[in-house]
Design a protein around this motif. Structure first.
Motif, mmCIF file in Angstrom:
data_model
loop_
_atom_site.group_PDB
_atom_site.id
_atom_site.type_symbol
_atom_site.label_atom_id
_atom_site.label_comp_id
_atom_site.label_asym_id
_atom_site.label_seq_id
_atom_site.Cartn_x
_atom_site.Cartn_y
_atom_site.Cartn_z
ATOM 1 N N SER A 2 15.105 26.898 -77.020
ATOM 2 C CA SER A 2 15.815 26.850 -78.252
ATOM 3 C C SER A 2 17.099 26.983 -78.635
ATOM 4 O O SER A 2 17.171 28.189 -77.637
ATOM 5 N N ASN A 3 17.735 27.097 -79.319
ATOM 6 C CA ASN A 3 19.304 27.377 -79.500
ATOM 7 C C ASN A 3 19.656 28.435 -79.229
ATOM 8 O O ASN A 3 20.059 28.987 -78.529
ATOM 9 N N GLU A 4 18.304 28.968 -79.964
ATOM 10 C CA GLU A 4 18.645 30.996 -79.904
ATOM 11 C C GLU A 4 18.515 31.239 -78.191
ATOM 12 O O GLU A 4 18.852 32.688 -78.096
ATOM 13 N N ALA A 5 17.564 31.052 -77.311
ATOM 14 C CA ALA A 5 17.303 30.723 -76.138
ATOM 15 C C ALA A 5 18.550 31.121 -75.475
ATOM 16 O O ALA A 5 19.074 31.819 -74.695
ATOM 17 N N ILE A 6 18.997 30.126 -75.846
ATOM 18 C CA ILE A 6 20.306 29.544 -75.012
ATOM 19 C C ILE A 6 21.029 29.890 -75.185
ATOM 20 O O ILE A 6 22.109 30.769 -74.885
ATOM 21 N N LEU A 7 21.555 30.861 -76.848
ATOM 22 C CA LEU A 7 22.861 31.810 -77.139
ATOM 23 C C LEU A 7 22.233 33.311 -76.268
ATOM 24 O O LEU A 7 22.897 34.217 -76.251
#
Length: 81
Positions: A2-7
């Motif tokens: 997810s974008n959150e995990a990447i961020l």
């Protein structure tokens, strides 16, 4: 991924590269937002992100990145393949 995990992973890389645990990044974060983010630190940052995510950016990707969101989009696209 997810974008959150990447961020979250990117945040850890930024904190490590700039040696500042108070750094909070978002998709809109640019080099102007982090005092130590100059051309030399940009190279160190790109290398650290590549190591963290086990990939290599293309030169056109690096030169075209205007903010963290664009970096995140590239990482998300690569993670989906």
């Amino acid at each position: 991924m997810s974008n959150e995990a990447i961020l979250n992973r990117l945040t850890d890389v930024f904190r490590d590269v700039f040696d500042d645990d108070s750094i909070v990044i978002s998709a809109q974060t640019t080099a102007n937002d982090i005092e130590e983010w100059d051309s030399i630190e940009h190279i160190n940052l790109i290398s650290a992100v590549e190591a963290e995510f086990g990939m290599r950016f293309q030169m056109k990707e690096v030169s075209g990145m205007k903010n963290v969101g664009e970096m995140l989009a590239i990482l998300a696209e690569r993670a989906s393949k």
